[in-house]
Design a protein around this motif. Structure first.
Motif, PDB file in Angstrom:
ATOM      1  N   LEU A 194       0.568  -1.122   0.024  1.00  0.00           N
ATOM      2  CA  LEU A 194       0.086  -0.032   0.073  1.00  0.00           C
ATOM      3  C   LEU A 194       0.705   1.078  -0.049  1.00  0.00           C
ATOM      4  CD1 LEU A 194      -2.977  -0.857   2.387  1.00  0.00           C
ATOM      5  CD2 LEU A 194      -2.728  -1.212   0.055  1.00  0.00           C
ATOM      6  N   THR A 199      -1.669   4.942   3.971  1.00  0.00           N
ATOM      7  CA  THR A 199      -1.345   4.849   5.316  1.00  0.00           C
ATOM      8  C   THR A 199      -1.672   6.230   6.114  1.00  0.00           C
ATOM      9  OG1 THR A 199       0.922   5.076   5.135  1.00  0.00           O
ATOM     10  CG2 THR A 199      -0.224   2.667   4.952  1.00  0.00           C
ATOM     11  N   CYS A 283      -7.842  -3.629  -1.327  1.00  0.00           N
ATOM     12  CA  CYS A 283      -7.032  -3.498   0.023  1.00  0.00           C
ATOM     13  C   CYS A 283      -6.999  -2.166   0.416  1.00  0.00           C
ATOM     14  CB  CYS A 283      -5.355  -3.824  -0.593  1.00  0.00           C
ATOM     15  SG  CYS A 283      -5.036  -5.559  -0.782  1.00  0.00           S
ATOM     16  N   GLU A 284      -7.203  -1.218  -0.355  1.00  0.00           N
ATOM     17  CA  GLU A 284      -6.914   0.269   0.045  1.00  0.00           C
ATOM     18  C   GLU A 284      -8.305   0.537   0.789  1.00  0.00           C
ATOM     19  OE1 GLU A 284      -4.217   2.174  -3.542  1.00  0.00           O
ATOM     20  OE2 GLU A 284      -6.364   2.361  -3.472  1.00  0.00           O
ATOM     21  N   TYR A 287      -8.231  -1.192   4.135  1.00  0.00           N
ATOM     22  CA  TYR A 287      -7.268  -0.443   5.038  1.00  0.00           C
ATOM     23  C   TYR A 287      -7.984   0.864   5.545  1.00  0.00           C
ATOM     24  CZ  TYR A 287      -2.862   1.478   7.071  1.00  0.00           C
ATOM     25  OH  TYR A 287      -2.003   1.998   7.750  1.00  0.00           O
ATOM     26  N   GLN A 289     -11.121   1.165   5.823  1.00  0.00           N
ATOM     27  CA  GLN A 289     -12.527   0.524   6.239  1.00  0.00           C
ATOM     28  C   GLN A 289     -13.580   1.031   5.843  1.00  0.00           C
ATOM     29  OE1 GLN A 289     -11.899   1.693  10.632  1.00  0.00           O
ATOM     30  NE2 GLN A 289     -10.425  -0.015  11.032  1.00  0.00           N
ATOM     31  N   ARG A 339      -4.570  -3.591   9.476  1.00  0.00           N
ATOM     32  CA  ARG A 339      -3.430  -2.611   9.110  1.00  0.00           C
ATOM     33  C   ARG A 339      -2.214  -3.141   9.772  1.00  0.00           C
ATOM     34  NH1 ARG A 339      -5.729   3.419  10.281  1.00  0.00           N
ATOM     35  NH2 ARG A 339      -7.418   3.494   8.521  1.00  0.00           N
ATOM     36  N   VAL A 342      -0.453  -5.066   7.148  1.00  0.00           N
ATOM     37  CA  VAL A 342       0.216  -4.426   6.114  1.00  0.00           C
ATOM     38  C   VAL A 342       1.467  -3.737   6.579  1.00  0.00           C
ATOM     39  CG1 VAL A 342      -0.101  -1.980   4.817  1.00  0.00           C
ATOM     40  CG2 VAL A 342      -2.039  -3.969   4.923  1.00  0.00           C
TER      41      VAL A 342
END
Length: 374
Positions: A194, A199, A283-284, A287, A289, A339, A342
């Motif tokens: 990511l 993040t 995935c993004e 991360y 939510q 998280r 990751v």
């Protein structure tokens, strides 16, 4: 260490993963010699990739799937025959890849699921080690669970994935969740790549649905839903050639040409996300939510969506049923462990790259962990 990247030029995910690896490699003081990108005439390289690549970007023609009727799902047999006709071009480009590897003399070739790279290592293997990286290598893992789909399609998916990684020293399988390595197949399970921008984002619950569609044929389907639900605000990204930066279909439905910064900003502020089940954007969303509606466009994405369900990403549908997505918001439970998983990506990925490098620099080390011959 010096790397040469070879990137499959279909879709957004491989480009994004390559840019993430570029950032993390440069943070370590290492070098990327060049990006070799396998492309088709149907796709343009996205501006965000060209603008952010810090090494020369060299394009070559590579096999790809052709869209089927209505520009939605790729036509398998149509694509096979089309690519067979271009076989002389592809053989020439395999030789081109080998020459580029010899020219740049990298320590490692990092292959982001580009088919011709695997075929180059199969038929005219360079002396430089290759590491393959992508979610698709989970499909070769002995413990990976597949959806109940056509055995023929699943066979070709796994066969294609093997071909992309022939001769590789490692297959780094990006995964939604931890799983043990498959040592016999030289698969190392690692977290998703990511971007640092993801993040750093602080998600908020907005008042619009965000979407991404790779093939423009889905537009009529989404537009039809919007006609019956004009009160819902829709922001959809697409990669149509020559499209405007923003096209307002109505006061509550807008189309945006793919732009990584704008996309991430809108991802952080949406209330839900709808996509054709590409691994990277799911995935993004995990991360950040955000509940996801996944509408697979081909067998690979059907496997992605099935796998993402295990990680609690959202729901799956055969069409862009945004009503179902809205209903799912109330019962969505964020995956709070994602998280943490990751955060381990750098440690796990670069330890494998270091081991490959040292094994080839000092051949006596090779075999201490694995002794792999594709």
């Amino acid at each position: 260490m010096k790397y040469l990247f070879v990137v499959q030029g279909e879709g957004r995910g491989h480009f994004t993963q390559a840019l993430v690896m570029q950032e993390r490699i440069r943070m370590r003081g290492d070098e990327i010699a060049a990006f070799l990108v396998g492309k088709s005439s149907a796709r343009q390289l996205p501006d965000y990739f060209l603008n952010q690549a810090t090494a020369p970007v060299i394009q070559f023609e590579s096999p790809n799937f052709l869209p089927a009727a209505q520009n939605k799902r790729p036509g398998l047999w149509k694509s096979v025959f089309y690519n067979l006709l271009k076989l002389p071009v592809f053989i020439s480009n395999m030789n081109f890849i080998r020459k580029q590897i010899k020219l740049y003399e990298p320590d490692i070739v990092l292959n982001f699921y580009e088919l011709l790279t695997g075929l180059t290592y199969l038929f005219m293997p360079p002396s430089i080690p290759m590491v393959c990286i992508g979610h698709q290598y989970m499909f070769l893992h002995r413990k990976f669970r597949f959806p109940k789909k056509s055995p023929v399609e699943l066979f070709f998916l796994k066969f294609f994935t093997r071909l992309t990684s022939m001769g590789a020293d490692r297959r780094l399988a990006l995964s939604f969740y931890p799983m043990g390595d498959d040592i016999s197949r030289h698969i190392v399970v690692v977290p998703p790549l990511l971007r640092s921008e993801v993040t750093r984002l602080e998600p908020v619950k907005g008042d619009y649905i965000l979407g991404y569609m790779l093939n423009s044929g889905y537009l009529s389907e989404i537009s039809k839903w919007h006609e019956h639900n004009p009160e819902e605000t829709l922001h959809f990204f697409w990669d149509k050639k020559d499209a405007a930066e923003r096209l307002d279909i109505s006061s509550t439905f807008s189309l945006f040409r793919i732009n990584d910064k704008s996309f991430l900003k809108q991802m952080a502020g949406c209330k839900a996300y709808s996509t054709t089940a590409g691994f990277e954007s799911v995935c993004e969303a995990l991360y950040l939510q955000k509940p996801v509606l996944m509408v697979p466009a081909h067998i690979e994405q059907e496997c992605n969506a099935f796998d993402a369900l295990r990680a609690g990403a959202g729901i799956v549908s055969d069409n862009f049923d945004l009503s179902a997505l809205l209903q799912s918001i109330a019962i969505y439970k964020p995956n709070t462990l994602f998280r943490r998983w990751v955060a381990n990506a750098d440690t796990l990925i670069f330890s494998e790259l270091k081991e490959v490098y040292l094994s080839h620099k000092y051949p006596e080390r090779k075999g201490l962990i694995w002794n792999y011959h594709a």
